[in-house]
Motif scaffolding. Structure first.
Motif, PDB file in Angstrom:
ATOM      1  N   UNK A  94       4.217   5.161  -5.847  1.00 34.80           N
ATOM      2  CA  UNK A  94       4.268   5.009  -7.303  1.00 34.80           C
ATOM      3  C   UNK A  94       3.222   5.885  -7.990  1.00 34.80           C
ATOM      4  N   UNK A  95       2.021   5.927  -7.434  1.00 32.95           N
ATOM      5  CA  UNK A  95       0.963   6.772  -8.007  1.00 32.95           C
ATOM      6  C   UNK A  95       1.393   8.232  -7.984  1.00 32.95           C
TER       7      UNK A  95
ATOM      8  N   UNK B  79       0.828  -1.202   0.000  1.00 34.05           N
ATOM      9  CA  UNK B  79       0.000   0.000   0.000  1.00 34.05           C
ATOM     10  C   UNK B  79       0.864   1.254   0.000  1.00 34.05           C
ATOM     11  N   UNK B  80       1.836   1.280   0.891  1.00 36.40           N
ATOM     12  CA  UNK B  80       2.739   2.428   1.038  1.00 36.40           C
ATOM     13  C   UNK B  80       3.492   2.697  -0.267  1.00 36.40           C
TER      14      UNK B  80
ATOM     15  N   UNK C  23       7.022   1.661  -5.677  1.00 34.71           N
ATOM     16  CA  UNK C  23       8.175   2.559  -5.792  1.00 34.71           C
ATOM     17  C   UNK C  23       8.763   2.923  -4.438  1.00 34.71           C
ATOM     18  N   UNK C  24      10.047   3.212  -4.454  1.00 36.66           N
ATOM     19  CA  UNK C  24      10.747   3.830  -3.324  1.00 36.66           C
ATOM     20  C   UNK C  24      11.062   5.264  -3.708  1.00 36.66           C
ATOM     21  N   UNK C  25      11.120   6.147  -2.709  1.00 33.03           N
ATOM     22  CA  UNK C  25      11.314   7.570  -3.002  1.00 33.03           C
ATOM     23  C   UNK C  25      12.498   8.134  -2.225  1.00 33.03           C
ATOM     24  N   UNK C  26      13.098   9.154  -2.818  1.00 32.51           N
ATOM     25  CA  UNK C  26      14.287   9.788  -2.261  1.00 32.51           C
ATOM     26  C   UNK C  26      14.258  11.283  -2.611  1.00 32.51           C
TER      27      UNK C  26
END
Length: 237
Positions: free
Chosen positions: A217-218, A211-212, A228-231
């Motif tokens: 990703x959305x 979910x996270x 997706x992972x975010x930075x």
């Protein structure tokens, strides 16, 4: 992966921090041929809710778990500095020790936790995470590149200065760099499952992770069903 660096260093406070935050991205990089080193500032000996083992036993167990987790995403070099879990502060000694590893491996990209507190998610803003981020960014700039900083590294250990060109920050504000980890999500799960002392049943947290990362990703404009992972990518001058 077109933007995979040749060498990357991941600096985290505790075993399992990298696996929650960036193991999917690391799996993509190692698959593309990146040499990745994990640097854990503590052994995680204060992790867990029950006081049934002494600190040395817990630390040894968590080091081994982290090595197994790293192997799941293609990381063979895992280093531990052994600073006290729960009492990490961004001292000059810690900055020196991180700088040492930077000069040894000369990474093109370093992943660090955010040194900023997230008021919307206090558990994510563990004091050790913030201290690790503060010490790591100061090791990147100015320490590792400055021949006058921690002179013993150059004069006694022959470690020449190294200027890291880019830092990726996890858990901080304004994440604008996103990695599609859909194809390697199973490897991220396997890495997390290696932390048996902290995660009883990976099946219980998998829906939360999906979910996270689906929301991430959305927000990044990826196709439906992506993860997706975010930075926050920071280019160092």
């Amino acid at each position: 992966m077109s933007d995979a660096p040749e060498r990357a260093l991941v600096v985290m406070a505790h075993p399992d921090d990298a696996d929650f935050s960036c193991a999917g991205t690391v799996a993509l990089w190692t698959r593309a041929g990146t040499e990745v080193v994990y640097l854990m500032l503590t052994d995680g000996e204060a992790g867990g809710d029950e006081l049934t083992m002494d600190s040395a036993e817990i630390g040894a167990m968590r080091r081994e778990e982290q090595r197994r987790a790293a192997a799941e995403v293609g990381v063979e070099d895992v280093r531990f500095l052994g600073y006290p879990d729960g009492r990490l502060v961004p001292t000059l000694d810690l900055r020196r020790d991180i700088s040492r590893v930077i000069r040894q491996m000369r990474p093109e990209r370093v992943i660090i936790p955010s040194p900023e507190r997230d008021w919307d998610s206090i558990p994510a803003s563990h004091p050790d995470h913030m201290a690790a981020g503060e010490a790591a960014i100061n090791a990147v700039f100015p320490d590792a590149r400055n021949p006058h900083a921690h002179r013993e590294l150059l004069l006694e250990e022959s470690l020449k200065p190294w200027a890291v060109p880019e830092v990726w920050v996890v858990g901080g504000p304004e994440p604008k760099q996103h990695t599609d980890i859909t194809d390697v999500f199973d490897r991220k799960l396997a890495a997390l499952a290696a932390h048996e002392s902290q995660i009883g049943d990976i099946g219980e947290i998998e829906p939360m992770l999906r979910k996270w990362m689906g929301i991430t990703a959305v927000e990044a404009g990826m196709p439906e069903g992506s993860l997706a992972e975010s930075f926050r990518a920071v280019h160092i001058g």
